[in-house]
Scaffold this active site. Structure first.
Site, PDB file in Angstrom:
ATOM      1  N   PHE A   2       0.860  -1.182   0.000  1.00 45.51           N
ATOM      2  CA  PHE A   2       0.000   0.000   0.000  1.00 45.51           C
ATOM      3  C   PHE A   2       0.896   1.232   0.000  1.00 45.51           C
ATOM      4  O   PHE A   2       1.897   1.272   0.709  1.00 45.51           O
ATOM      5  CB  PHE A   2      -0.919  -0.009   1.227  1.00 45.51           C
ATOM      6  CG  PHE A   2      -2.114   0.883   1.073  1.00 45.51           C
ATOM      7  CD1 PHE A   2      -3.220   0.461   0.357  1.00 45.51           C
ATOM      8  CD2 PHE A   2      -2.125   2.147   1.624  1.00 45.51           C
ATOM      9  CE1 PHE A   2      -4.331   1.282   0.205  1.00 45.51           C
ATOM     10  CE2 PHE A   2      -3.224   2.979   1.485  1.00 45.51           C
ATOM     11  CZ  PHE A   2      -4.326   2.554   0.770  1.00 45.51           C
TER      12      PHE A   2
ATOM     13  N   ALA B 102       4.255   2.597   4.518  1.00 37.87           N
ATOM     14  CA  ALA B 102       3.888   4.008   4.651  1.00 37.87           C
ATOM     15  C   ALA B 102       2.398   4.113   4.937  1.00 37.87           C
ATOM     16  O   ALA B 102       1.579   3.550   4.212  1.00 37.87           O
ATOM     17  CB  ALA B 102       4.239   4.777   3.385  1.00 37.87           C
ATOM     18  N   VAL B 103       2.092   4.829   6.001  1.00 37.70           N
ATOM     19  CA  VAL B 103       0.704   5.107   6.363  1.00 37.70           C
ATOM     20  C   VAL B 103       0.533   6.616   6.261  1.00 37.70           C
ATOM     21  O   VAL B 103       1.189   7.369   6.983  1.00 37.70           O
ATOM     22  CB  VAL B 103       0.379   4.615   7.790  1.00 37.70           C
ATOM     23  CG1 VAL B 103      -1.096   4.848   8.105  1.00 37.70           C
ATOM     24  CG2 VAL B 103       0.748   3.143   7.959  1.00 37.70           C
TER      25      VAL B 103
ATOM     26  N   HIS C 219      -8.876   5.761  10.716  1.00 41.73           N
ATOM     27  CA  HIS C 219      -8.125   4.602  10.231  1.00 41.73           C
ATOM     28  C   HIS C 219      -6.615   4.814  10.342  1.00 41.73           C
ATOM     29  O   HIS C 219      -5.876   3.879  10.650  1.00 41.73           O
ATOM     30  CB  HIS C 219      -8.531   4.296   8.781  1.00 41.73           C
ATOM     31  CG  HIS C 219      -8.006   3.006   8.264  1.00 41.73           C
ATOM     32  ND1 HIS C 219      -8.416   1.784   8.750  1.00 41.73           N
ATOM     33  CD2 HIS C 219      -7.091   2.743   7.300  1.00 41.73           C
ATOM     34  CE1 HIS C 219      -7.782   0.825   8.109  1.00 41.73           C
ATOM     35  NE2 HIS C 219      -6.973   1.376   7.225  1.00 41.73           N
TER      36      HIS C 219
ATOM     37  N   ASN D 230      11.968  -0.701  12.518  1.00 40.86           N
ATOM     38  CA  ASN D 230      10.629  -0.296  12.088  1.00 40.86           C
ATOM     39  C   ASN D 230      10.725   0.879  11.126  1.00 40.86           C
ATOM     40  O   ASN D 230      10.975   2.007  11.530  1.00 40.86           O
ATOM     41  CB  ASN D 230       9.767   0.071  13.299  1.00 40.86           C
ATOM     42  CG  ASN D 230       8.334   0.374  12.915  1.00 40.86           C
ATOM     43  OD1 ASN D 230       8.005   0.521  11.745  1.00 40.86           O
ATOM     44  ND2 ASN D 230       7.482   0.484  13.912  1.00 40.86           N
TER      45      ASN D 230
END
Length: 169
Positions: free
Chosen positions: A24, A82-83, A90, A115
């Site tokens: 994503f 990657a967020v 969310h 991380n």
């Protein structure tokens, strides 16, 4: 009292590194991976000593890390993803749960995990951080893999010292 000091060791020769990359936000994640792999190579980690797996998103990363850790084949692991903040809750859920899962796997299996899951507000922020974060994750993985070996040797020496004391009695 004199204290010892362990110098950080960034020699990656002979280390096996597992990498889990979320797909994503793929362009960002690909940049993270490229930077990480390039730095691992600079540190002496051979290509055949790395295993890269991809997963759909950041929430799937911890399970893949757990499976790699269970195998016992890796000196360190790297999580990449990657967020990017959206308009809903969310973002917080994915950021918090993926981070907690990554930490839990490292502690449960006694394996260092770097991380590299970026948590940012915009795509531009993500792209601005990929090179440095990918590089930093490679360095952290190698350094921590070497540190764990050094600290494990303390336990082994402690056991030997205890045996010597028993023999002296």
């Amino acid at each position: 009292m004199d204290h010892g000091f362990y110098e950080s060791n960034l020699d990656g020769e002979g280390l096996r590194i597992g990498i889990v990359q979320a797909r994503f936000n793929e362009p960002v994640c690909d940049e993270l991976r490229e930077a990480c792999m390039a730095e691992l190579k600079k540190l002496g980690v051979e290509g055949e000593d790395t295993l890269l797996v991809t997963v759909p998103g950041a929430l799937e990363v911890p399970l893949a890390l757990q499976k790699m850790a269970e195998s016992g084949q890796f000196d360190a692991l790297v999580a990449l993803g990657a967020v990017v903040r959206g308009e809903t809750y969310h973002f917080e859920l994915v950021s918090n749960e993926s981070g907690a899962g990554i930490t839990r796997v490292g502690l449960d299996f006694n394996v260092p995990i770097a991380n590299g899951i970026l948590t940012v507000d915009t795509d531009a922020q993500a792209h601005a951080r990929t090179r440095e974060k990918g590089r930093d994750c490679a360095r952290a993985a190698v350094e921590m893999a070497n540190l764990v070996v050094a600290l494990d040797s303390l336990r082994e020496h402690g056991a030997e010292d205890a045996e010597d004391e028993e023999d002296d009695e």
